[in-house]
Design a protein around this motif. Structure first.
Motif, PDB file in Angstrom:
ATOM      1  N   PRO A 229       6.049  -9.342   4.202  1.00 41.87           N
ATOM      2  CA  PRO A 229       6.233  -8.011   4.156  1.00 41.87           C
ATOM      3  C   PRO A 229       6.458  -7.410   2.811  1.00 41.87           C
ATOM      4  O   PRO A 229       6.325  -6.239   2.506  1.00 41.87           O
ATOM      5  N   GLY A 230       6.518  -8.321   1.689  1.00 41.74           N
ATOM      6  CA  GLY A 230       6.580  -7.723   0.153  1.00 41.74           C
ATOM      7  C   GLY A 230       5.235  -7.824  -0.307  1.00 41.74           C
ATOM      8  O   GLY A 230       5.082  -7.322  -1.492  1.00 41.74           O
TER       9      GLY A 230
ATOM     10  N   GLY B 232      -5.341  -1.002  -5.548  1.00 39.79           N
ATOM     11  CA  GLY B 232      -4.224  -0.161  -5.513  1.00 39.79           C
ATOM     12  C   GLY B 232      -3.165  -0.704  -6.781  1.00 39.79           C
ATOM     13  O   GLY B 232      -3.324  -1.854  -7.384  1.00 39.79           O
ATOM     14  N   ARG B 233      -2.033   0.286  -6.746  1.00 36.90           N
ATOM     15  CA  ARG B 233      -1.259   0.157  -7.754  1.00 36.90           C
ATOM     16  C   ARG B 233      -0.520  -1.311  -7.575  1.00 36.90           C
ATOM     17  O   ARG B 233      -0.300  -2.122  -8.436  1.00 36.90           O
ATOM     18  N   GLY B 234      -0.194  -1.789  -6.385  1.00 39.91           N
ATOM     19  CA  GLY B 234       0.612  -2.749  -5.960  1.00 39.91           C
ATOM     20  C   GLY B 234      -0.188  -3.908  -6.654  1.00 39.91           C
ATOM     21  O   GLY B 234       0.359  -5.083  -6.935  1.00 39.91           O
TER      22      GLY B 234
ATOM     23  N   ALA C  93      -6.199   2.679  -7.841  1.00 34.14           N
ATOM     24  CA  ALA C  93      -5.473   4.087  -7.347  1.00 34.14           C
ATOM     25  C   ALA C  93      -4.069   4.093  -7.448  1.00 34.14           C
ATOM     26  O   ALA C  93      -3.339   3.195  -6.829  1.00 34.14           O
ATOM     27  N   SER C  94      -3.457   5.229  -8.142  1.00 37.87           N
ATOM     28  CA  SER C  94      -2.060   5.122  -8.535  1.00 37.87           C
ATOM     29  C   SER C  94      -1.837   6.673  -8.625  1.00 37.87           C
ATOM     30  O   SER C  94      -2.316   7.209  -9.417  1.00 37.87           O
ATOM     31  N   SER C  95      -0.665   7.008  -8.080  1.00 37.00           N
ATOM     32  CA  SER C  95      -0.448   8.379  -8.428  1.00 37.00           C
ATOM     33  C   SER C  95       0.982   8.201  -9.236  1.00 37.00           C
ATOM     34  O   SER C  95       1.300   9.231  -9.920  1.00 37.00           O
ATOM     35  N   THR C  96       1.274   6.990  -9.601  1.00 36.68           N
ATOM     36  CA  THR C  96       2.422   6.843 -10.389  1.00 36.68           C
ATOM     37  C   THR C  96       2.233   6.301 -11.964  1.00 36.68           C
ATOM     38  O   THR C  96       2.931   6.439 -12.897  1.00 36.68           O
TER      39      THR C  96
ATOM     40  N   GLY D 162      -4.624  -2.574  -1.905  1.00 35.65           N
ATOM     41  CA  GLY D 162      -4.186  -3.429  -0.911  1.00 35.65           C
ATOM     42  C   GLY D 162      -4.130  -2.606   0.511  1.00 35.65           C
ATOM     43  O   GLY D 162      -4.990  -1.811   0.634  1.00 35.65           O
ATOM     44  N   SER D 163      -3.114  -2.827   1.204  1.00 39.83           N
ATOM     45  CA  SER D 163      -3.074  -2.156   2.476  1.00 39.83           C
ATOM     46  C   SER D 163      -2.988  -0.789   2.610  1.00 39.83           C
ATOM     47  O   SER D 163      -3.873  -0.245   3.288  1.00 39.83           O
TER      48      SER D 163
END
Length: 194
Positions: free
Chosen positions: A19-20, A70-72, A94-97, A134-135
């Protein structure tokens, strides 16, 4: 037109991590046979640090010259002090943060990810684009994915991070190949029916 390939590891029940998002339970299945396959067929999908540690940093790219994550996914490398995890590829995150890239080799895509991917796909060249994860970004880019290469590990998670963090949508893909390994890993390649 260049292809966008989602090259991803998952459990039998379709999760790319707990889940993480932790997928370390899959690591023991990267044995000598499976690693030889990766080195031969997809050497550029291994992170630069891993390629160096395993002694194949000098292998040329076979399928991809660009990676999108992705950012994660990128954060995993950043936590290890690695700012360019795929230095052998052109890197996009890809990151908006994340407002500024910590590395000159990494370009941040803050908005219009789909537009950027469409732009990358129109570039000339023999190599494709590796969607690392990622997802969430796989869900956002779902309609742009031309090929799936799914490394299925003989594990059942029960719950976790799905391959696609998106709403319900049915899309048909054609099975192109299946390869099995002695440790129970299966690699399936699908192309999208357009």
């Amino acid at each position: 037109m260049r292809k966008l390939t989602y090259f991803i590891a998952c459990s039998i029940d379709g999760f790319i991590g707990d889940p993480g998002g932790d997928a370390t339970s899959m690591f023991p299945f990267v044995d000598a046979e499976f690693l030889a396959f990766l080195k031969t067929e997809y050497p550029e999908t291994a992170a630069t640090q891993g390629r160096r540690a395993l002694g194949f940093d000098d292998l040329p790219n076979k399928r991809f010259d660009t990676v999108i994550q992705g950012r994660g996914s990128y954060e995993v490398a950043l936590q290890e002090g690695i700012t360019s995890p795929y230095a052998h590829l052109r890197e996009y995150v890809a990151s908006s943060t994340l407002k500024e890239s910590p590395d000159p080799n990494v370009e941040i895509i803050a908005d219009d990810l789909v537009g950027k991917v469409r732009e990358l796909k129109t570039e000339g060249g023999e190599f494709g684009i590796y969607l690392c994860g990622g997802s969430r970004i796989a869900g956002e880019l779902f309609d742009e994915i031309d090929e799936l290469v799914i490394k299925t590990y003989p594990l059942v998670y029960g719950t976790g991070m799905p391959m696609f963090g998106s709403g319900f949508a049915i899309s048909e893909f054609t099975l192109e190949s299946v390869r099995t390994f002695g440790n129970g890993v299966m690699v399936r390649t699908y192309s999208r029916k357009r």
